[in-house]
Design a protein around this motif. Structure first.
Motif, PDB file in Angstrom:
ATOM      1  N   GLU A 285     -47.537  35.986  37.340  1.00  0.00           N
ATOM      2  CA  GLU A 285     -48.891  36.100  37.906  1.00  0.00           C
ATOM      3  C   GLU A 285     -49.592  34.745  37.916  1.00  0.00           C
ATOM      4  O   GLU A 285     -50.243  34.371  38.885  1.00  0.00           O
ATOM      5  N   GLN A 286     -49.432  33.961  36.842  1.00  0.00           N
ATOM      6  CA  GLN A 286     -50.036  32.622  36.778  1.00  0.00           C
ATOM      7  C   GLN A 286     -49.429  31.709  37.845  1.00  0.00           C
ATOM      8  O   GLN A 286     -50.140  30.948  38.494  1.00  0.00           O
ATOM      9  N   ILE A 287     -48.115  31.811  38.029  1.00  0.00           N
ATOM     10  CA  ILE A 287     -47.441  31.003  39.051  1.00  0.00           C
ATOM     11  C   ILE A 287     -47.936  31.395  40.440  1.00  0.00           C
ATOM     12  O   ILE A 287     -48.221  30.543  41.279  1.00  0.00           O
ATOM     13  N   ARG A 288     -48.105  32.696  40.688  1.00  0.00           N
ATOM     14  CA  ARG A 288     -48.606  33.188  41.966  1.00  0.00           C
ATOM     15  C   ARG A 288     -50.027  32.653  42.218  1.00  0.00           C
ATOM     16  O   ARG A 288     -50.352  32.206  43.316  1.00  0.00           O
ATOM     17  N   GLN A 289     -50.883  32.663  41.205  1.00  0.00           N
ATOM     18  CA  GLN A 289     -52.242  32.154  41.340  1.00  0.00           C
ATOM     19  C   GLN A 289     -52.247  30.654  41.622  1.00  0.00           C
ATOM     20  O   GLN A 289     -53.001  30.173  42.469  1.00  0.00           O
ATOM     21  N   LEU A 290     -51.386  29.917  40.912  1.00  0.00           N
ATOM     22  CA  LEU A 290     -51.302  28.475  41.151  1.00  0.00           C
ATOM     23  C   LEU A 290     -50.818  28.169  42.572  1.00  0.00           C
ATOM     24  O   LEU A 290     -51.319  27.241  43.216  1.00  0.00           O
ATOM     25  N   LYS A 291     -49.866  28.955  43.072  1.00  0.00           N
ATOM     26  CA  LYS A 291     -49.383  28.775  44.440  1.00  0.00           C
ATOM     27  C   LYS A 291     -50.519  28.992  45.436  1.00  0.00           C
ATOM     28  O   LYS A 291     -50.685  28.214  46.383  1.00  0.00           O
ATOM     29  N   ASN A 292     -51.298  30.061  45.228  1.00  0.00           N
ATOM     30  CA  ASN A 292     -52.423  30.353  46.125  1.00  0.00           C
ATOM     31  C   ASN A 292     -53.469  29.238  46.083  1.00  0.00           C
ATOM     32  O   ASN A 292     -53.998  28.826  47.114  1.00  0.00           O
ATOM     33  N   GLU A 293     -53.749  28.731  44.884  1.00  0.00           N
ATOM     34  CA  GLU A 293     -54.709  27.632  44.759  1.00  0.00           C
ATOM     35  C   GLU A 293     -54.180  26.377  45.446  1.00  0.00           C
ATOM     36  O   GLU A 293     -54.930  25.643  46.091  1.00  0.00           O
ATOM     37  N   ALA A 294     -52.879  26.114  45.310  1.00  0.00           N
ATOM     38  CA  ALA A 294     -52.276  24.946  45.960  1.00  0.00           C
ATOM     39  C   ALA A 294     -52.341  25.088  47.486  1.00  0.00           C
ATOM     40  O   ALA A 294     -52.642  24.122  48.200  1.00  0.00           O
ATOM     41  N   LEU A 295     -52.094  26.295  47.996  1.00  0.00           N
ATOM     42  CA  LEU A 295     -52.187  26.524  49.442  1.00  0.00           C
ATOM     43  C   LEU A 295     -53.619  26.341  49.940  1.00  0.00           C
ATOM     44  O   LEU A 295     -53.848  25.738  50.994  1.00  0.00           O
ATOM     45  N   ASP A 296     -54.592  26.855  49.186  1.00  0.00           N
ATOM     46  CA  ASP A 296     -56.007  26.678  49.550  1.00  0.00           C
ATOM     47  C   ASP A 296     -56.388  25.199  49.551  1.00  0.00           C
ATOM     48  O   ASP A 296     -57.077  24.719  50.453  1.00  0.00           O
ATOM     49  N   LEU A 297     -55.948  24.469  48.540  1.00  0.00           N
ATOM     50  CA  LEU A 297     -56.243  23.041  48.453  1.00  0.00           C
ATOM     51  C   LEU A 297     -55.598  22.292  49.611  1.00  0.00           C
ATOM     52  O   LEU A 297     -56.222  21.415  50.222  1.00  0.00           O
ATOM     53  N   ASN A 298     -54.368  22.643  49.942  1.00  0.00           N
ATOM     54  CA  ASN A 298     -53.676  22.011  51.052  1.00  0.00           C
ATOM     55  C   ASN A 298     -54.419  22.268  52.365  1.00  0.00           C
ATOM     56  O   ASN A 298     -54.580  21.353  53.188  1.00  0.00           O
ATOM     57  N   ARG A 299     -54.895  23.483  52.575  1.00  0.00           N
ATOM     58  CA  ARG A 299     -55.662  23.817  53.779  1.00  0.00           C
ATOM     59  C   ARG A 299     -56.932  22.970  53.838  1.00  0.00           C
ATOM     60  O   ARG A 299     -57.269  22.392  54.861  1.00  0.00           O
ATOM     61  N   ASP A 300     -57.663  22.877  52.722  1.00  0.00           N
ATOM     62  CA  ASP A 300     -58.901  22.087  52.674  1.00  0.00           C
ATOM     63  C   ASP A 300     -58.632  20.613  52.954  1.00  0.00           C
ATOM     64  O   ASP A 300     -59.387  19.956  53.677  1.00  0.00           O
ATOM     65  N   LEU A 301     -57.538  20.087  52.389  1.00  0.00           N
ATOM     66  CA  LEU A 301     -57.185  18.684  52.622  1.00  0.00           C
ATOM     67  C   LEU A 301     -56.803  18.437  54.083  1.00  0.00           C
ATOM     68  O   LEU A 301     -57.155  17.411  54.655  1.00  0.00           O
ATOM     69  N   THR A 302     -56.106  19.385  54.690  1.00  0.00           N
ATOM     70  CA  THR A 302     -55.734  19.253  56.098  1.00  0.00           C
ATOM     71  C   THR A 302     -56.971  19.241  56.983  1.00  0.00           C
ATOM     72  O   THR A 302     -57.076  18.430  57.910  1.00  0.00           O
ATOM     73  N   LEU A 303     -57.937  20.130  56.697  1.00  0.00           N
ATOM     74  CA  LEU A 303     -59.176  20.154  57.471  1.00  0.00           C
ATOM     75  C   LEU A 303     -59.960  18.854  57.300  1.00  0.00           C
ATOM     76  O   LEU A 303     -60.479  18.296  58.267  1.00  0.00           O
ATOM     77  N   LEU A 304     -60.024  18.352  56.086  1.00  0.00           N
ATOM     78  CA  LEU A 304     -60.726  17.099  55.821  1.00  0.00           C
ATOM     79  C   LEU A 304     -60.043  15.937  56.533  1.00  0.00           C
ATOM     80  O   LEU A 304     -60.697  15.098  57.152  1.00  0.00           O
ATOM     81  N   GLU A 305     -58.719  15.902  56.471  1.00  0.00           N
ATOM     82  CA  GLU A 305     -57.965  14.839  57.140  1.00  0.00           C
ATOM     83  C   GLU A 305     -58.199  14.889  58.651  1.00  0.00           C
ATOM     84  O   GLU A 305     -58.438  13.860  59.284  1.00  0.00           O
ATOM     85  N   ARG A 306     -58.186  16.077  59.228  1.00  0.00           N
ATOM     86  CA  ARG A 306     -58.418  16.231  60.667  1.00  0.00           C
ATOM     87  C   ARG A 306     -59.808  15.721  61.036  1.00  0.00           C
ATOM     88  O   ARG A 306     -59.988  15.037  62.030  1.00  0.00           O
ATOM     89  N   GLU A 307     -60.807  16.052  60.205  1.00  0.00           N
ATOM     90  CA  GLU A 307     -62.177  15.610  60.463  1.00  0.00           C
ATOM     91  C   GLU A 307     -62.282  14.084  60.381  1.00  0.00           C
ATOM     92  O   GLU A 307     -62.930  13.451  61.201  1.00  0.00           O
TER      93      GLU A 307
END
Length: 160
Positions: free
Chosen positions: A17-39
């Motif tokens: 469960e902790q690994i699953r949560q960390l994966k989701n947080e990493a995916l969210d962070l990656n999405r935010d970084l991609t949006l910031l980079e695009r901007e």
């Protein structure tokens, strides 16, 4: 031995469960970084300043001096033909340049003739905020027939 295998199974489930949560947080962070980079990569610091006048104005515009944040950025002297084009609904780009995000002060000094042929000079200031995208500001030189001179109105557009 049955009790200890139950504890190991519970630990495995908790760890999964902790690994699953960390994966989701990493995916969210990656999405935010991609949006910031695009901007950041595709944002345009470009700013355009335009001028227009009332159609059929009896007031004659002679020239415009333009500063942004105290720096002289443009000057234009109008020929009869150019001014006539403006009075027929034309719009002219006075300035194109790159400005940082934030607040900026535009100052325009206009020289002209009133309907009686008397010359005058008038200065106006306008503060605008530049975001990450392209910024366009139109300075409309509008008749103030009560004073027999121009007054100024501003319109802004942001382009992402």
């Amino acid at each position: 031995m049955g009790l200890s295998s139950f504890a190991v199974a519970n630990n495995d489930e908790g760890l999964s469960e902790q690994i699953r949560q960390l994966k989701n947080e990493a995916l969210d962070l990656n999405r935010d970084l991609t949006l910031l980079e695009r901007e950041l990569v595709y944002a345009s610091p470009q700013t355009n300043i335009f001028v227009s006048v009332d159609v059929g104005t009896p007031i004659r515009l002679v020239d415009i001096n333009l500063t942004i944040d105290g720096d002289h950025v443009g000057y234009h002297f109008y020929t009869d033909q150019e001014f006539e084009a403006l009075t027929k609904g034309g719009i002219q780009r006075l300035y194109t340049g790159n400005l940082a995000s934030g607040r900026h002060v535009l100052e325009a000094t206009i020289t002209g003739y009133d309907p009686l042929g008397k010359d005058y000079q008038k200065t106006t200031s306008y503060t605008f905020t530049k975001g990450a995208g392209r910024k366009m500001v139109e300075m409309q030189v509008v008749d103030d027939l009560n004073k027999q001179q121009h007054k100024f109105e501003f319109r802004e557009w942001n382009q992402q």
